[in-house]
Design a protein around this motif. Structure first.
Motif, PDB file in Angstrom:
ATOM      1  N   LEU A  56       0.863  -1.170   0.000  1.00 52.71           N
ATOM      2  CA  LEU A  56       0.000   0.000   0.000  1.00 52.71           C
ATOM      3  C   LEU A  56       0.902   1.224   0.000  1.00 52.71           C
ATOM      4  N   ILE A  61      -9.284   1.599  -3.063  1.00 53.06           N
ATOM      5  CA  ILE A  61      -8.964   2.114  -1.739  1.00 53.06           C
ATOM      6  C   ILE A  61     -10.011   3.148  -1.381  1.00 53.06           C
ATOM      7  N   VAL A  73      -9.282  -1.242   2.083  1.00 51.59           N
ATOM      8  CA  VAL A  73      -8.743  -1.751   0.834  1.00 51.59           C
ATOM      9  C   VAL A  73      -9.632  -2.900   0.395  1.00 51.59           C
TER      10      VAL A  73
END
Length: 91
Positions: free
Chosen positions: A6, A71, A80
């Motif tokens: 991420l 997201i 997510v």
């Protein structure tokens, strides 16, 4: 999303300061605010972005990966949503 990491970045759009109270007198908040703005813009934001560029690993079981990730961010929560795909690289 970059692989199973991420990643992200932040931008400083606005910054204001105010003095609630002081026992030692009046402060010139505009001067302090401009110094803090410069610090945040030149030091803090680039540091945070360098860390966010590296990314944070998501807990993924070996042999699986994420695809088509979305997201979502709302009320200081990060979600997510993604498809989990089996990778046959372990065979």
């Amino acid at each position: 999303m970059s692989g199973n990491m991420l990643v992200g970045s932040v931008v400083l759009d606005d910054f204001t300061m105010s003095l609630k109270w002081s026992k030692i007198g009046k402060f010139h908040m505009t001067l302090i605010q401009s110094v803090m703005w410069s610090f945040l813009k030149t030091v803090a934001t680039p540091y945070v972005n360098s860390r966010l560029r590296k990314g944070f690993p998501l807990p993924i079981v070996r042999g699986f990966t994420l695809q088509n990730a979305d997201i979502l961010y709302k009320n200081s929560l990060l979600a997510v949503c993604s498809d989990v795909v089996f990778t046959d690289s372990m065979l």
